[in-house]
Design an enzyme around this catalytic site. Structure first.
Site, PDB file in Angstrom:
ATOM      1  N   PRO A  96     -15.682 -28.554  38.348  1.00  0.00           N
ATOM      2  CG  PRO A  96     -14.380 -26.920  39.388  1.00  0.00           C
ATOM      3  CD  PRO A  96     -15.458 -27.918  39.639  1.00  0.00           C
TER       4      PRO A  96
ATOM      5  CD  GLU B 179     -10.700 -24.528  48.683  1.00  0.00           C
ATOM      6  OE1 GLU B 179      -9.838 -25.023  47.954  1.00  0.00           O
ATOM      7  OE2 GLU B 179     -11.231 -23.428  48.457  1.00  0.00           O
TER       8      GLU B 179
ATOM      9  NE  ARG C 278     -34.420 -24.392  25.409  1.00  0.00           N
ATOM     10  CZ  ARG C 278     -34.041 -24.701  24.179  1.00  0.00           C
ATOM     11  NH1 ARG C 278     -33.182 -25.682  23.978  1.00  0.00           N
ATOM     12  NH2 ARG C 278     -34.509 -24.037  23.142  1.00  0.00           N
TER      13      ARG C 278
ATOM     14  CG  ASP D 151     -32.738 -25.170  20.469  1.00  0.00           C
ATOM     15  OD1 ASP D 151     -33.491 -24.188  20.423  1.00  0.00           O
ATOM     16  OD2 ASP D 151     -32.925 -26.152  21.203  1.00  0.00           O
TER      17      ASP D 151
HETATM   18  N1  ADE Z   1     -18.629 -26.245  40.556  1.00  0.00           N
HETATM   19  C1  ADE Z   1     -17.751 -25.240  40.625  1.00  0.00           C
HETATM   20  N2  ADE Z   1     -17.385 -24.833  39.417  1.00  0.00           N
HETATM   21  C2  ADE Z   1     -18.051 -25.608  38.513  1.00  0.00           C
HETATM   22  C3  ADE Z   1     -18.095 -25.688  37.103  1.00  0.00           C
HETATM   23  N3  ADE Z   1     -17.365 -24.892  36.322  1.00  0.00           N
HETATM   24  N4  ADE Z   1     -18.890 -26.606  36.540  1.00  0.00           N
HETATM   25  C4  ADE Z   1     -19.624 -27.444  37.296  1.00  0.00           C
HETATM   26  N5  ADE Z   1     -19.621 -27.424  38.638  1.00  0.00           N
HETATM   27  C5  ADE Z   1     -18.849 -26.510  39.247  1.00  0.00           C
END
Ligand code: ADE
Length: 241
Positions: free
Chosen positions: A87, A115, A152, A166
């Site tokens: 994230p 974590e 794809r 697309d």
């Molecule tokens: N791992 C946990 N959350 C994630 C996200 N939002 N994007 C990519 N990998 C992740």
């Protein structure tokens, strides 16, 4: 052929993904290759450890650096890029899917879990990617999203013509599509689509793609330079009731 290697603690999560629909066909036709690697095969010590408590205290286990680096080194080639799903990464978008599909390089995708991972892993990857501003339990779904969206776009996986329309390809959402029945519960297929008049249909689609984008994702329009024709259409759309 584009090769994807996924480093994960949960290879079984990929079973249905690899054996369904377009991905299954692309694999069978050898248009892409997907190698799912179990990080436990690179565990360390007597106890085959892959995770441990975090220094400084705190909830949750952290993926250790040694199994990760061992697995990366075992699969890295001169022609691969190593991407950490996280994230904290740059947000993944269609444009990047297009770039990854076009590049010759193979992809190594690392899925974190628990974590997170020992931060020192960042010295061993090319970059981090996030699929959006929310936190998943692990990177597995994120890596499937990257593979699916890149695969794809690889040659012959789907009809190349369909890429052109697309959503996001030209910063617009896709135009609406319809199939049988022509009338359902009083809702009709737009008449122009039944007309067989290709030019009118093309114009209608251009208008509707722009309208849909204006109504649902006006932020996308701010990012693009409209053609004079699109400017005219947009003014018309804004003046519609
Ligand atoms: N791992 C946990 N959350 C994630 C996200 N939002 N994007 C990519 N990998 C992740």
């Amino acid at each position: 052929m584009k090769q994807f290697t996924v480093l994960t603690l949960f290879p079984e999560m990929f079973n249905n993904f690899l054996t369904t629909s377009i991905i299954e066909k692309a694999l069978a036709k050898k248009l892409i290759a997907i190698n799912i690697v179990n990080l436990r095969d690179y565990s360390v010590g007597k106890h085959h450890q892959v995770d441990d408590y975090q220094y400084g205290g705190g909830e949750g286990m952290v993926l250790m650096i040694e199994p990760l680096v061992k697995a990366i080194k075992a699969h890295q080639t001169k022609n691969s890029i190593t991407i950490l799903l996280s994230p904290q990464g740059k947000q993944y978008r269609q444009q990047q899917a297009q770039q990854l599909a076009k590049q010759e390089q193979d992809l190594i995708l690392i899925c974190g879990h628990y974590e997170g991972f020992d931060e020192r892993i960042l010295h061993y990857v090319d970059y981090e990617l996030s699929i959006g501003d929310y936190v998943l339990t692990g990177g597995e779904l994120a890596s499937m999203i990257v593979i699916d969206s890149v695969a794809r776009l690889c040659s012959d996986v789907i009809n190349a013509q369909s890429h052109l329309n697309d959503s996001f390809t030209n910063n617009l959402l896709d135009y609406p599509v319809y199939t049988n029945p022509v009338a359902y519960d009083g809702h009709l297929v737009p008449e122009v689509l039944l007309s067989g008049h290709h030019q009118n249909i093309a114009q209608w689609r251009e208008y509707e793609a722009l309208k849909k984008t204006w109504l649902k994702r006006p932020d996308l329009l701010l990012k693009m330079t409209l053609t004079p024709q699109q400017e005219i259409l947009l003014t018309k759309i804004k003046n519609e009731k």
